[in-house]
Design a protein around this motif. Structure first.
Motif, PDB file in Angstrom:
ATOM      1  N   PRO A  92      -9.337  10.347 102.044  1.00 26.62           N
ATOM      2  CA  PRO A  92      -8.787   8.982 102.143  1.00 26.62           C
ATOM      3  C   PRO A  92      -7.514   8.847 101.310  1.00 26.62           C
ATOM      4  CG  PRO A  92     -11.143   8.937 101.641  1.00 26.62           C
ATOM      5  CD  PRO A  92     -10.696  10.355 101.452  1.00 26.62           C
ATOM      6  N   LEU A  93      -6.591   8.037 101.788  1.00 27.08           N
ATOM      7  CA  LEU A  93      -5.345   7.816 101.051  1.00 27.08           C
ATOM      8  C   LEU A  93      -5.610   7.141  99.709  1.00 27.08           C
ATOM      9  CD1 LEU A  93      -2.933   6.645 103.908  1.00 27.08           C
ATOM     10  CD2 LEU A  93      -3.102   8.911 102.870  1.00 27.08           C
ATOM     11  N   SER A  94      -6.730   6.465  99.613  1.00 28.74           N
ATOM     12  CA  SER A  94      -7.078   5.777  98.365  1.00 28.74           C
ATOM     13  C   SER A  94      -7.709   6.717  97.336  1.00 28.74           C
ATOM     14  CB  SER A  94      -8.047   4.627  98.652  1.00 28.74           C
ATOM     15  OG  SER A  94      -9.227   5.119  99.283  1.00 28.74           O
ATOM     16  N   SER A  95      -8.014   7.946  97.747  1.00 35.51           N
ATOM     17  CA  SER A  95      -8.680   8.894  96.851  1.00 35.51           C
ATOM     18  C   SER A  95      -7.744   9.364  95.735  1.00 35.51           C
ATOM     19  CB  SER A  95      -9.165  10.109  97.652  1.00 35.51           C
ATOM     20  OG  SER A  95      -9.650  11.116  96.779  1.00 35.51           O
ATOM     21  N   GLU A  96      -8.284   9.476  94.534  1.00 32.25           N
ATOM     22  CA  GLU A  96      -7.502   9.981  93.395  1.00 32.25           C
ATOM     23  C   GLU A  96      -7.285  11.484  93.501  1.00 32.25           C
ATOM     24  OE1 GLU A  96      -9.439   8.850  89.821  1.00 32.25           O
ATOM     25  OE2 GLU A  96      -9.074   6.702  90.076  1.00 32.25           O
ATOM     26  N   ASP A  97      -8.077  12.157  94.328  1.00 27.11           N
ATOM     27  CA  ASP A  97      -7.949  13.606  94.464  1.00 27.11           C
ATOM     28  C   ASP A  97      -6.619  13.994  95.114  1.00 27.11           C
ATOM     29  OD1 ASP A  97     -10.405  14.024  93.315  1.00 27.11           O
ATOM     30  OD2 ASP A  97     -11.479  14.177  95.222  1.00 27.11           O
ATOM     31  N   LEU A  98      -6.101  13.133  95.979  1.00 29.75           N
ATOM     32  CA  LEU A  98      -4.860  13.453  96.691  1.00 29.75           C
ATOM     33  C   LEU A  98      -3.668  13.575  95.742  1.00 29.75           C
ATOM     34  CD1 LEU A  98      -3.474  13.981  99.381  1.00 29.75           C
ATOM     35  CD2 LEU A  98      -3.271  11.505  99.704  1.00 29.75           C
ATOM     36  N   PRO A  99      -3.339  12.558  94.933  1.00 31.00           N
ATOM     37  CA  PRO A  99      -2.229  12.730  93.982  1.00 31.00           C
ATOM     38  C   PRO A  99      -2.518  13.778  92.914  1.00 31.00           C
ATOM     39  CG  PRO A  99      -3.347  10.633  93.616  1.00 31.00           C
ATOM     40  CD  PRO A  99      -3.884  11.185  94.903  1.00 31.00           C
ATOM     41  N   LYS A 119       0.882   9.374 102.296  1.00 34.38           N
ATOM     42  CA  LYS A 119       0.986  10.078 103.585  1.00 34.38           C
ATOM     43  C   LYS A 119       1.909  11.289 103.461  1.00 34.38           C
ATOM     44  CE  LYS A 119       1.904   9.257 108.490  1.00 34.38           C
ATOM     45  NZ  LYS A 119       2.327   8.278 109.511  1.00 34.38           N
ATOM     46  N   GLU A 120       3.009  11.134 102.730  1.00 34.87           N
ATOM     47  CA  GLU A 120       3.939  12.249 102.523  1.00 34.87           C
ATOM     48  C   GLU A 120       3.286  13.350 101.691  1.00 34.87           C
ATOM     49  OE1 GLU A 120       7.205  10.256 100.742  1.00 34.87           O
ATOM     50  OE2 GLU A 120       8.120   9.675 102.647  1.00 34.87           O
ATOM     51  N   MET A 121       2.411  12.954 100.761  1.00 33.66           N
ATOM     52  CA  MET A 121       1.689  13.953  99.958  1.00 33.66           C
ATOM     53  C   MET A 121       0.879  14.869 100.868  1.00 33.66           C
ATOM     54  SD  MET A 121       0.231  11.911  96.641  1.00 33.66           S
ATOM     55  CE  MET A 121       1.321  11.100  95.471  1.00 33.66           C
ATOM     56  N   LYS A 122       0.154  14.269 101.805  1.00 32.75           N
ATOM     57  CA  LYS A 122      -0.663  15.066 102.728  1.00 32.75           C
ATOM     58  C   LYS A 122       0.212  16.005 103.546  1.00 32.75           C
ATOM     59  CE  LYS A 122      -4.838  12.358 103.573  1.00 32.75           C
ATOM     60  NZ  LYS A 122      -5.750  11.845 104.613  1.00 32.75           N
ATOM     61  N   ASN A 123       1.301  15.478 104.083  1.00 29.45           N
ATOM     62  CA  ASN A 123       2.181  16.289 104.928  1.00 29.45           C
ATOM     63  C   ASN A 123       2.757  17.474 104.159  1.00 29.45           C
ATOM     64  OD1 ASN A 123       1.749  14.580 107.099  1.00 29.45           O
ATOM     65  ND2 ASN A 123       3.551  13.322 106.662  1.00 29.45           N
ATOM     66  N   LYS A 124       3.155  17.245 102.921  1.00 20.87           N
ATOM     67  CA  LYS A 124       3.752  18.321 102.127  1.00 20.87           C
ATOM     68  C   LYS A 124       2.705  19.359 101.711  1.00 20.87           C
ATOM     69  CE  LYS A 124       7.772  15.765 100.489  1.00 20.87           C
ATOM     70  NZ  LYS A 124       8.724  16.601 101.233  1.00 20.87           N
ATOM     71  N   LEU A 125       1.509  18.896 101.430  1.00 21.79           N
ATOM     72  CA  LEU A 125       0.442  19.842 101.091  1.00 21.79           C
ATOM     73  C   LEU A 125       0.107  20.727 102.299  1.00 21.79           C
ATOM     74  CD1 LEU A 125      -1.956  17.604  98.966  1.00 21.79           C
ATOM     75  CD2 LEU A 125      -0.760  19.658  98.178  1.00 21.79           C
ATOM     76  N   LEU A 126       0.114  20.146 103.469  1.00 18.74           N
ATOM     77  CA  LEU A 126      -0.181  20.932 104.677  1.00 18.74           C
ATOM     78  C   LEU A 126       0.921  21.946 104.971  1.00 18.74           C
ATOM     79  CD1 LEU A 126      -1.594  18.093 106.963  1.00 18.74           C
ATOM     80  CD2 LEU A 126      -2.886  19.961 105.922  1.00 18.74           C
ATOM     81  N   GLU A 127       2.140  21.699 104.464  1.00 14.57           N
ATOM     82  CA  GLU A 127       3.249  22.633 104.648  1.00 14.57           C
ATOM     83  C   GLU A 127       3.276  23.718 103.573  1.00 14.57           C
ATOM     84  OE1 GLU A 127       5.839  22.872 106.987  1.00 14.57           O
ATOM     85  OE2 GLU A 127       4.447  21.592 108.105  1.00 14.57           O
ATOM     86  N   PHE A 128       2.512  23.530 102.514  1.00 14.69           N
ATOM     87  CA  PHE A 128       2.493  24.480 101.398  1.00 14.69           C
ATOM     88  C   PHE A 128       1.893  25.814 101.837  1.00 14.69           C
ATOM     89  CE2 PHE A 128       0.208  26.218  97.636  1.00 14.69           C
ATOM     90  CZ  PHE A 128       1.294  26.425  96.803  1.00 14.69           C
ATOM     91  N   SER A 129       2.560  26.912 101.453  1.00 18.64           N
ATOM     92  CA  SER A 129       2.082  28.245 101.848  1.00 18.64           C
ATOM     93  C   SER A 129       1.985  29.209 100.665  1.00 18.64           C
ATOM     94  CB  SER A 129       3.000  28.843 102.924  1.00 18.64           C
ATOM     95  OG  SER A 129       4.341  28.892 102.466  1.00 18.64           O
TER      96      SER A 129
END
Length: 232
Positions: A99-106, A122-132
């Protein structure tokens, strides 16, 4: 013979004349003041002075936040040694369902990217998915392994230093966020040092071998994977 008394109209006439004289004096005084003000302005301009303009107020926090968000949005994700997290189905699903409200994301984003601006959730999720991976891609062709190991150690030390500042519960939270297996092949929980090794191995070179699975054979393969150097 006594002088004749002035009539009422004569007195009024004298008052009118006196009033006119006073008004004239006041007008002259006003003209003098305006002239002095103009001279003062000319002198100030000659000295390089100017009238102070009223400054418009602004919110430093808003300005900083907008700048950091713009910087975070423009930040380029550097290609790493492993697969993109978005190309690992299980990891992708784990991140997307957070969830975007989760503290785990940031928390996870800050650990991986440090402080690269302040993006939206939302940008955090997108950038994490691009991380390699935080380790750079291996050179093509022949290369000096010792030099490469020394280069890798710089990145590993940076992340290990951050990881060892966390407590075991926080390290486990990161493992769960990235769906990294934090158990031994016989199902026992890893200690803090082992958990950090497993997490950093995965984030340095993301691949399926570190992902949580119920298959004992796959767990055994993951446990034999070369560990990153331990740095406290």
């Amino acid at each position: 013979m006594p002088p004749k008394k002035k009539t009422k109209s004569a007195k009024e006439d004298d008052k009118e004349k006196k009033k006119v004289r006073v008004e004239k004096e006041e007008e002259e005084d006003d003209d003098d003041e305006e002239t002095e003000d103009e001279e003062t302005d000319d002198e100030d301009r000659g000295r390089g002075k100017r009238k102070r303009r009223e400054s418009k107020s602004f919110e430093p926090e808003d300005f900083t936040m907008a700048s950091e968000r713009a910087a975070a949005k423009a930040a380029v994700i550097v290609k790493g040694r492993g697969k993109k997290l978005g190309d690992l189905p299980v990891v992708k699903a784990a991140i997307e369902k957070t969830p975007l409200s989760s503290e785990d994301l940031p928390f996870a984003y800050t650990f991986v990217f440090s402080t690269r601006g302040v993006p939206t959730k939302k940008e955090m999720k997108n950038k994490l998915l691009e991380f390699s991976g935080y380790l750079p891609p291996l050179p093509k062709g022949k290369y000096d392994e010792d030099e490469q190991d020394a280069e890798d150690e710089k990145f590993e030390t940076k992340y290990a230093t951050k990881a060892f500042k966390l407590n075991l519960a926080q390290v486990r939270r990161l493992c769960d966020f990235f769906h990294v297996d934090r158990e031994t092949e016989d199902g026992k929980a890893l200690n803090k040092e082992q958990t950090i090794d497993r997490l950093l191995d995965f984030l340095g070179d993301p691949n399926d071998s570190y992902i949580k699975t119920d298959d004992p054979a796959e767990k055994k393969t993951a446990s034999k994977k070369k560990k990153a150097p331990k740095t406290k």
